[in-house]
Design a protein around this motif. Structure first.
Motif: not given
Length: 119
Positions: A28-30, A18-24
């Protein structure tokens, strides 16, 4: 306690996804990010397979139950789905066949490359 620890490990990697989804800013789904991170951690030995084995098996076993809400959601959206039913069915069939063929092809390549055959 073992199951709680295993579930928290899996949940932690889901949170990292979920954090990566916010950053990148990629589409692509979290959950994919989380699974990829967990897979990388397993490959690198950061997490041992035995650290998540039982809970992972349990989650896979109950996976069909998780599709019930999605099926009910389709039923409640029937009026919206009705006009586009044929294209959705065609796309679904083409996607299923494509995934089955590509999975079989990749599996055969891996089996041939490793030289392991089930007899």
């Amino acid at each position: 306690m073992k199951f709680i620890k295993q579930f928290l490990i899996i949940l932690g990697f889901s949170y990292l996804g979920e954090v990566m989804k916010l950053i990148l800013p990629l589409p692509i789904p979290a959950s994919i990010y989380g699974m990829a991170l967990l897979f990388a951690a397993l490959l690198m030995g950061i997490i041992k397979y035995t650290d998540v084995k039982e809970t992972g098996i349990f989650l896979i076993e109950i996976m069909p139950v998780m599709f019930i809400p999605a099926g009910v959601g389709l039923l409640t959206s029937w009026e919206n789905l009705k006009p586009i039913l044929l294209p959705v069915c065609i796309i679904t069939v083409v996607t299923i066949v494509t995934v089955m063929l590509s999975t079989g092809w990749v599996s055969q390549r891996i089996i041939r490359k490793t030289g392991k055959k089930d007899e």
